[in-house]
Design an enzyme around this catalytic site. Structure first.
Site, PDB file in Angstrom:
ATOM      1  N   GLY A  89       0.827  -1.191   0.000  1.00 10.84           N
ATOM      2  CA  GLY A  89       0.000   0.000   0.000  1.00 10.84           C
ATOM      3  C   GLY A  89       0.866   1.247   0.000  1.00 10.84           C
ATOM      4  O   GLY A  89       2.042   1.209  -0.369  1.00 10.84           O
ATOM      5  N   ARG A  90       0.297   2.347   0.439  1.00 12.41           N
ATOM      6  CA  ARG A  90       1.059   3.597   0.476  1.00 12.41           C
ATOM      7  C   ARG A  90       1.911   3.735   1.729  1.00 12.41           C
ATOM      8  O   ARG A  90       2.833   4.553   1.773  1.00 12.41           O
ATOM      9  CB  ARG A  90       0.102   4.781   0.350  1.00 12.41           C
ATOM     10  CG  ARG A  90      -0.435   4.921  -1.068  1.00 12.41           C
ATOM     11  CD  ARG A  90      -1.556   5.930  -1.212  1.00 12.41           C
ATOM     12  NE  ARG A  90      -1.290   7.183  -0.527  1.00 12.41           N
ATOM     13  CZ  ARG A  90      -2.245   8.019  -0.142  1.00 12.41           C
ATOM     14  NH1 ARG A  90      -3.517   7.735  -0.361  1.00 12.41           N
ATOM     15  NH2 ARG A  90      -1.940   9.146   0.458  1.00 12.41           N
ATOM     16  N   GLU A  93       5.989   3.753   1.896  1.00  7.18           N
ATOM     17  CA  GLU A  93       6.674   4.931   1.354  1.00  7.18           C
ATOM     18  C   GLU A  93       7.053   5.911   2.462  1.00  7.18           C
ATOM     19  O   GLU A  93       8.139   6.488   2.452  1.00  7.18           O
ATOM     20  CB  GLU A  93       5.771   5.614   0.330  1.00  7.18           C
ATOM     21  CG  GLU A  93       6.380   6.851  -0.307  1.00  7.18           C
ATOM     22  CD  GLU A  93       5.438   7.498  -1.291  1.00  7.18           C
ATOM     23  OE1 GLU A  93       5.902   7.801  -2.404  1.00  7.18           O
ATOM     24  OE2 GLU A  93       4.249   7.709  -0.960  1.00  7.18           O
ATOM     25  N   CYS A 119       4.116  -6.599  -2.067  1.00 12.25           N
ATOM     26  CA  CYS A 119       3.831  -5.433  -2.900  1.00 12.25           C
ATOM     27  C   CYS A 119       4.811  -4.296  -2.589  1.00 12.25           C
ATOM     28  O   CYS A 119       6.008  -4.453  -2.723  1.00 12.25           O
ATOM     29  CB  CYS A 119       2.376  -5.027  -2.707  1.00 12.25           C
ATOM     30  SG  CYS A 119       1.684  -4.022  -4.040  1.00 12.25           S
ATOM     31  N   HIS A 120       4.310  -3.130  -2.149  1.00  8.21           N
ATOM     32  CA  HIS A 120       5.167  -1.983  -1.867  1.00  8.21           C
ATOM     33  C   HIS A 120       5.967  -2.139  -0.576  1.00  8.21           C
ATOM     34  O   HIS A 120       6.790  -1.284  -0.256  1.00  8.21           O
ATOM     35  CB  HIS A 120       4.341  -0.696  -1.825  1.00  8.21           C
ATOM     36  CG  HIS A 120       3.924  -0.221  -3.178  1.00  8.21           C
ATOM     37  ND1 HIS A 120       2.858  -0.782  -3.855  1.00  8.21           N
ATOM     38  CD2 HIS A 120       4.424   0.738  -3.988  1.00  8.21           C
ATOM     39  CE1 HIS A 120       2.721  -0.182  -5.028  1.00  8.21           C
ATOM     40  NE2 HIS A 120       3.650   0.748  -5.136  1.00  8.21           N
ATOM     41  N   TYR A 139       5.671  -5.125  -6.033  1.00  6.63           N
ATOM     42  CA  TYR A 139       4.868  -4.550  -7.112  1.00  6.63           C
ATOM     43  C   TYR A 139       5.799  -4.329  -8.305  1.00  6.63           C
ATOM     44  O   TYR A 139       6.907  -3.813  -8.148  1.00  6.63           O
ATOM     45  CB  TYR A 139       4.226  -3.237  -6.651  1.00  6.63           C
ATOM     46  CG  TYR A 139       3.330  -2.647  -7.701  1.00  6.63           C
ATOM     47  CD1 TYR A 139       2.171  -3.303  -8.081  1.00  6.63           C
ATOM     48  CD2 TYR A 139       3.662  -1.450  -8.321  1.00  6.63           C
ATOM     49  CE1 TYR A 139       1.355  -2.787  -9.066  1.00  6.63           C
ATOM     50  CE2 TYR A 139       2.849  -0.924  -9.308  1.00  6.63           C
ATOM     51  CZ  TYR A 139       1.695  -1.586  -9.679  1.00  6.63           C
ATOM     52  OH  TYR A 139       0.894  -1.072 -10.676  1.00  6.63           O
TER      53      TYR A 139
END
Length: 197
Positions: A89-90, A93, A119-120, A139
Protein backbone atom coordinates in the site's frame (compact mmCIF):
# COMPACT_ATOMS: atom_id res chain seq x y z
CA UNK A 1 3.72 -26.52 15.94
CA UNK A 2 5.12 -23.78 18.16
CA UNK A 3 3.21 -20.51 18.10
CA UNK A 4 5.30 -17.55 17.05
CA UNK A 5 5.14 -13.92 18.06
CA UNK A 6 4.99 -11.90 14.84
CA UNK A 7 5.40 -8.16 14.33
CA UNK A 8 3.35 -6.52 11.58
CA UNK A 9 4.36 -3.00 10.47
CA UNK A 10 1.26 -1.03 9.48
CA UNK A 11 0.79 2.61 8.60
CA UNK A 12 -1.79 5.01 7.24
CA UNK A 13 -3.12 3.86 3.87
CA UNK A 14 -1.62 0.41 4.14
CA UNK A 15 -3.30 -1.77 1.50
CA UNK A 16 -6.54 -3.14 2.92
CA UNK A 17 -6.26 -6.81 1.92
CA UNK A 18 -2.51 -6.87 2.48
CA UNK A 19 -2.86 -5.95 6.15
CA UNK A 20 -6.19 -7.58 7.02
CA UNK A 21 -5.62 -11.00 5.43
CA UNK A 22 -2.19 -11.85 6.93
CA UNK A 23 -3.16 -10.33 10.29
CA UNK A 24 -6.19 -12.60 10.51
CA UNK A 25 -4.74 -15.68 8.79
CA UNK A 26 -1.63 -15.81 10.99
CA UNK A 27 -3.78 -15.56 14.12
CA UNK A 28 -6.11 -18.23 12.76
CA UNK A 29 -3.29 -20.79 12.74
CA UNK A 30 -2.24 -19.91 16.28
CA UNK A 31 0.39 -17.19 16.00
CA UNK A 32 0.30 -14.00 18.04
CA UNK A 33 0.46 -10.92 15.78
CA UNK A 34 1.23 -7.44 17.05
CA UNK A 35 0.15 -4.78 14.52
CA UNK A 36 1.92 -1.49 15.16
CA UNK A 37 2.42 1.93 13.59
CA UNK A 38 4.83 4.73 14.54
CA UNK A 39 3.28 7.46 16.69
CA UNK A 40 0.25 5.24 17.42
CA UNK A 41 -0.83 2.94 20.22
CA UNK A 42 -3.08 -0.09 20.68
CA UNK A 43 -6.66 0.87 19.89
CA UNK A 44 -5.66 3.53 17.36
CA UNK A 45 -6.53 2.92 13.72
CA UNK A 46 -4.83 3.22 10.36
CA UNK A 47 -7.03 4.08 7.38
CA UNK A 48 -6.46 1.61 4.55
CA UNK A 49 -6.47 1.87 0.77
CA UNK A 50 -7.84 -0.71 -1.64
CA UNK A 51 -5.57 -1.20 -4.63
CA UNK A 52 -7.12 -2.95 -7.58
CA UNK A 53 -5.98 -4.07 -11.00
CA UNK A 54 -8.59 -3.00 -13.53
CA UNK A 55 -6.70 -2.86 -16.82
CA UNK A 56 -4.99 0.50 -16.35
CA UNK A 57 -1.25 1.05 -16.58
CA UNK A 58 -1.03 0.89 -12.78
CA UNK A 59 -3.31 0.04 -9.87
CA UNK A 60 -6.37 2.06 -8.92
CA UNK A 61 -6.88 3.24 -5.36
CA UNK A 62 -10.08 3.49 -3.34
CA UNK A 63 -10.82 4.06 0.36
CA UNK A 64 -10.72 0.91 2.48
CA UNK A 65 -11.56 0.06 6.07
CA UNK A 66 -10.03 1.34 9.28
CA UNK A 67 -7.51 -1.18 10.60
CA UNK A 68 -7.25 -1.24 14.39
CA UNK A 69 -3.80 -1.62 15.87
CA UNK A 70 -3.42 -4.01 18.79
CA UNK A 71 -0.03 -3.02 20.23
CA UNK A 72 1.92 0.14 21.08
CA UNK A 73 4.74 0.97 18.66
CA UNK A 74 6.81 2.49 21.49
CA UNK A 75 6.68 -0.84 23.36
CA UNK A 76 8.22 -2.83 20.50
CA UNK A 77 11.50 -4.61 21.16
CA UNK A 78 12.30 -6.51 17.96
CA UNK A 79 14.23 -9.10 19.98
CA UNK A 80 10.87 -10.25 21.40
CA UNK A 81 9.57 -11.28 17.96
CA UNK A 82 10.16 -14.36 15.87
CA UNK A 83 9.15 -12.90 12.49
CA UNK A 84 8.19 -9.72 10.64
CA UNK A 85 5.40 -8.96 8.16
CA UNK A 86 5.52 -5.86 5.94
CA UNK A 87 2.30 -5.27 3.96
CA UNK A 88 2.15 -2.93 0.98
CA UNK A 89 0.00 0.00 0.00
CA UNK A 90 1.06 3.60 0.48
CA UNK A 91 2.32 3.11 4.05
CA UNK A 92 5.83 1.76 3.27
CA UNK A 93 6.67 4.93 1.35
CA UNK A 94 6.49 7.04 4.51
CA UNK A 95 7.31 4.35 7.10
CA UNK A 96 10.80 4.19 5.60
CA UNK A 97 11.42 7.74 6.84
CA UNK A 98 11.34 6.55 10.48
CA UNK A 99 14.78 5.51 11.74
CA UNK A 100 13.13 3.26 14.35
CA UNK A 101 11.25 1.36 11.63
CA UNK A 102 14.46 0.86 9.63
CA UNK A 103 16.29 -0.38 12.73
CA UNK A 104 13.49 -2.80 13.55
CA UNK A 105 13.59 -4.13 9.98
CA UNK A 106 17.37 -4.53 10.04
CA UNK A 107 17.14 -6.55 13.27
CA UNK A 108 15.15 -9.32 11.58
CA UNK A 109 17.67 -9.62 8.75
CA UNK A 110 20.69 -9.44 11.06
CA UNK A 111 19.24 -12.25 13.18
CA UNK A 112 18.08 -14.25 10.11
CA UNK A 113 14.48 -14.27 11.31
CA UNK A 114 11.60 -14.89 8.88
CA UNK A 115 10.38 -11.81 6.99
CA UNK A 116 7.37 -11.64 4.68
CA UNK A 117 6.91 -8.53 2.53
CA UNK A 118 4.22 -7.91 -0.04
CA UNK A 119 3.83 -5.43 -2.90
CA UNK A 120 5.17 -1.98 -1.87
CA UNK A 121 6.55 -3.48 1.35
CA UNK A 122 9.78 -4.00 -0.57
CA UNK A 123 10.26 -0.19 -0.48
CA UNK A 124 10.85 -0.48 3.24
CA UNK A 125 13.34 -3.32 2.78
CA UNK A 126 15.23 -1.31 0.16
CA UNK A 127 15.39 1.73 2.45
CA UNK A 128 16.66 -0.47 5.31
CA UNK A 129 19.49 -1.59 2.99
CA UNK A 130 18.85 -5.30 3.52
CA UNK A 131 18.39 -6.47 -0.07
CA UNK A 132 22.03 -6.72 -1.16
CA UNK A 133 22.44 -10.14 -2.81
CA UNK A 134 18.86 -11.19 -1.97
CA UNK A 135 16.32 -12.42 -4.51
CA UNK A 136 12.89 -10.90 -4.02
CA UNK A 137 9.89 -9.36 -5.71
CA UNK A 138 7.26 -6.70 -5.14
CA UNK A 139 4.87 -4.55 -7.11
CA UNK A 140 6.33 -4.74 -10.65
CA UNK A 141 7.07 -0.99 -10.85
CA UNK A 142 9.53 -1.45 -7.96
CA UNK A 143 11.95 -3.67 -9.87
CA UNK A 144 14.30 -0.70 -10.28
CA UNK A 145 14.24 -0.04 -6.51
CA UNK A 146 15.21 -3.65 -5.81
CA UNK A 147 18.02 -3.65 -8.36
CA UNK A 148 19.40 -0.27 -7.20
CA UNK A 149 19.46 -1.72 -3.68
CA UNK A 150 21.61 -4.63 -4.84
CA UNK A 151 18.83 -7.19 -4.94
CA UNK A 152 17.92 -9.67 -7.65
CA UNK A 153 14.41 -9.39 -9.07
CA UNK A 154 12.11 -12.33 -9.75
CA UNK A 155 8.47 -12.34 -10.83
CA UNK A 156 5.90 -14.15 -8.72
CA UNK A 157 6.11 -15.28 -5.11
CA UNK A 158 9.77 -15.57 -4.19
CA UNK A 159 11.57 -17.21 -1.30
CA UNK A 160 15.21 -16.52 -0.50
CA UNK A 161 16.14 -18.22 2.74
CA UNK A 162 13.88 -16.72 5.40
CA UNK A 163 12.67 -13.88 3.13
CA UNK A 164 9.32 -14.41 1.40
CA UNK A 165 8.03 -11.76 -1.00
CA UNK A 166 5.01 -11.40 -3.27
CA UNK A 167 3.89 -8.91 -5.88
CA UNK A 168 0.43 -7.96 -4.58
CA UNK A 169 -2.62 -9.31 -2.74
CA UNK A 170 -3.56 -11.79 -5.50
CA UNK A 171 -0.44 -13.68 -4.35
CA UNK A 172 -1.87 -14.27 -0.87
CA UNK A 173 -2.40 -18.06 -1.17
CA UNK A 174 1.15 -18.82 -2.33
CA UNK A 175 2.81 -16.02 -0.32
CA UNK A 176 1.18 -17.05 2.95
CA UNK A 177 1.82 -20.75 2.29
CA UNK A 178 5.54 -20.05 1.75
CA UNK A 179 5.70 -17.89 4.88
CA UNK A 180 3.95 -20.55 6.97
CA UNK A 181 6.48 -23.09 5.69
CA UNK A 182 9.35 -20.80 6.72
CA UNK A 183 7.73 -20.43 10.15
CA UNK A 184 7.41 -24.22 10.43
CA UNK A 185 3.64 -23.97 10.74
CA UNK A 186 1.99 -27.26 9.85
CA UNK A 187 -1.48 -26.68 8.43
CA UNK A 188 -3.59 -29.71 7.60
CA UNK A 189 -5.09 -29.32 4.14
CA UNK A 190 -8.72 -30.34 3.94
CA UNK A 191 -9.64 -32.99 1.42
CA UNK A 192 -12.45 -31.99 -0.94
CA UNK A 193 -15.74 -33.68 -0.20
CA UNK A 194 -16.66 -36.50 -2.53
CA UNK A 195 -19.37 -35.57 -5.01
CA UNK A 196 -22.59 -37.50 -4.74
CA UNK A 197 -23.19 -39.72 -7.74
Amino acid sequence: MPAHQILLLAGDYVEDYEVMVPFQALQMVGHEVHAVCPDKAAGDSCPTAIHDFEGDQTYTEKPGHNFELNHDFDAVDPADYDALVVPGGRAPEYLRTYDEVLEITRHFFAEDKPVAALCHGVQLLAAADVLEGRTCTGYPALEADVRISGGEWEDGVTRDGNLVTGQAWPDHPDWLAEFLEVLGTDVDHAEPAAADD
